[in-house]
Design a protein around this motif. Structure first.
Motif, PDB file in Angstrom:
ATOM      1  N   ALA A  70       0.997  -0.526  -0.043  1.00  0.00           N
ATOM      2  CA  ALA A  70      -0.031  -0.250   0.133  1.00  0.00           C
ATOM      3  C   ALA A  70       0.719   1.292   0.355  1.00  0.00           C
ATOM      4  O   ALA A  70       0.831   2.425  -0.451  1.00  0.00           O
ATOM      5  CB  ALA A  70      -0.196  -0.053   1.476  1.00  0.00           C
ATOM      6  N   ILE A 122       2.209   2.666  -3.095  1.00  0.00           N
ATOM      7  CA  ILE A 122       0.479   2.940  -4.188  1.00  0.00           C
ATOM      8  C   ILE A 122       0.431   4.142  -3.647  1.00  0.00           C
ATOM      9  O   ILE A 122      -0.315   5.334  -4.278  1.00  0.00           O
ATOM     10  CB  ILE A 122      -0.576   1.735  -3.770  1.00  0.00           C
ATOM     11  N   ARG A 123       0.696   4.937  -2.436  1.00  0.00           N
ATOM     12  CA  ARG A 123       0.469   6.426  -2.234  1.00  0.00           C
ATOM     13  C   ARG A 123       2.512   6.713  -2.671  1.00  0.00           C
ATOM     14  O   ARG A 123       1.802   8.442  -2.872  1.00  0.00           O
ATOM     15  CB  ARG A 123       0.310   6.241  -0.516  1.00  0.00           C
ATOM     16  N   PRO A 164       1.318   8.507  -6.668  1.00  0.00           N
ATOM     17  CA  PRO A 164       0.931  10.303  -7.497  1.00  0.00           C
ATOM     18  C   PRO A 164       1.445  11.100  -7.463  1.00  0.00           C
ATOM     19  O   PRO A 164       1.528  12.440  -7.506  1.00  0.00           O
ATOM     20  CB  PRO A 164      -0.683  10.036  -6.066  1.00  0.00           C
ATOM     21  N   MET A 165       2.744  10.600  -5.654  1.00  0.00           N
ATOM     22  CA  MET A 165       3.608  11.592  -5.395  1.00  0.00           C
ATOM     23  C   MET A 165       4.335  11.799  -6.688  1.00  0.00           C
ATOM     24  O   MET A 165       4.821  12.642  -7.523  1.00  0.00           O
ATOM     25  CB  MET A 165       4.427  11.437  -4.421  1.00  0.00           C
ATOM     26  N   ARG A 225       2.645  13.685  -9.427  1.00  0.00           N
ATOM     27  CA  ARG A 225       2.491  15.358 -10.053  1.00  0.00           C
ATOM     28  C   ARG A 225       3.841  15.638 -10.384  1.00  0.00           C
ATOM     29  O   ARG A 225       3.853  17.129 -10.599  1.00  0.00           O
ATOM     30  CB  ARG A 225       3.112  15.640  -8.152  1.00  0.00           C
ATOM     31  N   ARG A 227      14.339  13.399  -6.236  1.00  0.00           N
ATOM     32  CA  ARG A 227      15.405  14.780  -5.284  1.00  0.00           C
ATOM     33  C   ARG A 227      13.624  15.800  -5.116  1.00  0.00           C
ATOM     34  O   ARG A 227      13.302  16.085  -4.528  1.00  0.00           O
ATOM     35  CB  ARG A 227      16.039  15.471  -6.080  1.00  0.00           C
ATOM     36  N   MET A 228      12.643  15.233  -6.302  1.00  0.00           N
ATOM     37  CA  MET A 228      11.673  16.232  -5.921  1.00  0.00           C
ATOM     38  C   MET A 228      11.089  15.722  -5.161  1.00  0.00           C
ATOM     39  O   MET A 228      10.063  16.643  -4.978  1.00  0.00           O
ATOM     40  CB  MET A 228      10.981  15.901  -8.080  1.00  0.00           C
ATOM     41  N   VAL A 229      10.756  14.279  -4.995  1.00  0.00           N
ATOM     42  CA  VAL A 229       9.711  13.991  -4.293  1.00  0.00           C
ATOM     43  C   VAL A 229       9.357  13.471  -2.591  1.00  0.00           C
ATOM     44  O   VAL A 229       9.338  13.472  -1.440  1.00  0.00           O
ATOM     45  CB  VAL A 229       8.989  12.521  -4.137  1.00  0.00           C
ATOM     46  N   GLY A 230      11.219  13.760  -2.220  1.00  0.00           N
ATOM     47  CA  GLY A 230      11.680  13.915  -1.702  1.00  0.00           C
ATOM     48  C   GLY A 230      12.794  11.739  -1.058  1.00  0.00           C
ATOM     49  O   GLY A 230      11.656  11.920   0.187  1.00  0.00           O
ATOM     50  N   ASP A 269      -3.684  19.854 -10.320  1.00  0.00           N
ATOM     51  CA  ASP A 269      -4.065  18.364 -10.720  1.00  0.00           C
ATOM     52  C   ASP A 269      -5.406  17.561 -10.355  1.00  0.00           C
ATOM     53  O   ASP A 269      -4.936  16.112  -9.714  1.00  0.00           O
ATOM     54  CB  ASP A 269      -2.569  17.603 -10.465  1.00  0.00           C
TER      55      ASP A 269
END
Lengths: 207, 207
Positions: free
Chosen positions: A8, A11-12, A15-16, A19, A39-42, A107
Motif C-alpha cells: 500500500a 501505491i501511496r 501519485p507523488m 505530480r 530529489r523532487m519528491v524527497g 491536478d
DNA sequence: TTATGTGAAGAGTTTCACAGCA
DNA sequence: TGCTGTGAAACTCTTCACATAA
C-alpha cells in the motif's frame, strides 16, 4: 517486474511521482533519472526504481525515463486515465472547503466531485463551487445514477457506519474519511482515514 | 518496558487509544482489557499491549487497565498534559474550516490554536472562531511572543519552504502540512503531511 | 560510462504464544 | 483462572550493491 501484492505504501507514493513529472515540461525535460524524481519528491532513487519495478520496466539502462511515457504509465497504473466520479457527504465547513479546494487545484483531474449530500433541507438544491447538494434520502439513488465509486466523508460522527454500509451496498469502493471514528468495511473496500485531531495530537509527542 | 526508539506508528496509535478511553465513563467502566481497547479502535489486543509496553507497565495481570490511570499515562506520554499553542498559516477556505473544526471538536484540548496568519491585509485583524488573524510580517514575532511550537500549513504552495524555515528559526518543532509539496526540515523537527489530492488519487487504484 | 532493474540483506512492524502475576 | 507483558517468529518494507543494457 514482480506484480505480487503491491504494498500500500508504494501505491501511496506513485501519485507523488506523477505530480513531480507533471511539474516538468516534456519539451524542456524529455528524460529524467530515478535520482531526479527522488530529489523532487524527497525520497531515494533506489526506492523510486523499486516502486516502479512492481509494475513493469519503464526506463532505459544508462539513460533514464521518458517523462511523457512514464506519466502515461503511472496514470494507467493508478487508473487515472479515465474520469472518476466522487461524492462527498457533509456540506459543512470542512466539506465545503474540500469541494472548493479540490475544484481549484490544478491536478484534481480526472477526479470529479459530482455530488454533495447533506441532511439539512435548507442546503439541498444549493451549490458549492458548482456542485449540487442533494438530500441524504437520495444518497443510494444518486450513487447508482451518477456511478459514484468513491466517497468523501465529512460530516459529524453520528451514524457514520450506517451511511458507509449504505454506500457500499450502492457500489462505492473507496472512502476518504474525515470523520473521527474507525470504520468496518468488507474485503475489497478501501478506507483512508484522515483525522486532523489525531495527527495534531501525535505531533505533540515530537515537540 | 523497552524504551528504545519508539516506532512512529506506535505514536500515531496512542491518540486513538486515548480517544477510545475518553469515550468511556470511568464510573461505569473503571477497568478495560486490551481486547476492549482493540475492539474500539479496530486493532488487535496484542498490538495494544505491545504498543503500551514501549512506555512501561500499566495493567494488572488477569485484570486489565484502570481507565482513569491509563488515560493519565497516555496524556503524559503524548505530552497532552499541558497546554500546547498551535498556529495556522492561511486564512482561506481550508484554513478557516480547520480552525472552526478544531474549536468545535470536543477532544481538541489541550491543543489551542492561538493565531492565524495570512498575507491578505484585508483579513488581518479579523477573527475566525475567535482566533485573531495576524499578518505574515508578524509571523516570527508572534511565534516567539505566543510560544507557538506547532504550526498548521494551509496556504497556496508559493514559498512554503521559506515560511517553514522561518518558523523553525523561531522555535516551531512540528508541522501539520496541508500544502502539496515535500518539505525539507532539519533533524528534530517533525512534519506530517496531509495531501487530499494525493490520498484521493491513490484510492482510485482500489476502485 | 551511465543509470536501470532486481535479488538479497537489513531494518522495521506485527503477530504469536506463553510465562507470570493478581 | 484470566489477562498482562514480552521475547521470538513471521511478515513487510527499505536499502544496498551489482549485473546488465544502452
Amino acid at each position: 517486474m514482480v506484480q505480487r501484492k503491491v504494498p500500500a505504501v508504494v501505491i501511496r507514493r506513485l501519485p507523488m511521482y506523477l505530480r513531480a513529472l507533471e511539474r516538468l515540461d516534456p519539451k524542456e525535460v524529455p528524460i529524467v533519472s530515478s535520482e531526479d524524481i527522488a530529489r523532487m519528491v524527497g525520497t531515494s532513487s533506489g526506492q523510486v526504481r523499486k516502486d516502479l519495478s512492481y509494475f513493469g520496466v519503464f526506463g532505459k539502462h544508462g539513460v533514464g525515463y521518458q517523462v511523457y511515457f512514464l506519466k502515461e504509465e503511472l496514470r494507467r497504473i493508478l487508473k487515472l486515465d479515465r474520469e472518476i466520479k466522487v461524492g462527498l457527504i457533509g456540506a459543512g465547513n470542512l466539506g465545503a472547503a474540500l469541494v472548493r479546494y479540490h475544484q481549484k487545484s490544478k491536478d484534481h483531474r480526472p477526479l470529479e466531485i459530482v455530488a454533495v449530500f447533506d441532511i439539512d433541507e435548507n442546503k439541498v438544491g444549493k451549490k458549492i463551487a458548482d456542485v449540487e447538494i442533494f438530500h441524504m434520502n437520495d444518497l443510494t439513488r444518486k450513487i447508482a445514477e451518477l456511478n459514484i465509486r468513491m466517497m468523501i466523508l465529512a460530516f459529524p460522527a453520528e451514524g457514520v457506519q450506517a451511511v458507509v454500509d449504505q454506500c457500499i451496498a450502492s457500489g462505492v469502493k473507496a472512502f476518504l474519511n474525515f470523520v473521527p471514528v474507525s470504520l468496518k468495511v468488507p474485503e475489497g473496500v478501501k478506507v483512508q482515514t484522515s483525522d486532523v485531531t489525531l495527527e495534531l495530537q501525535s505531533l505533540v509527542y515530537y515537540t
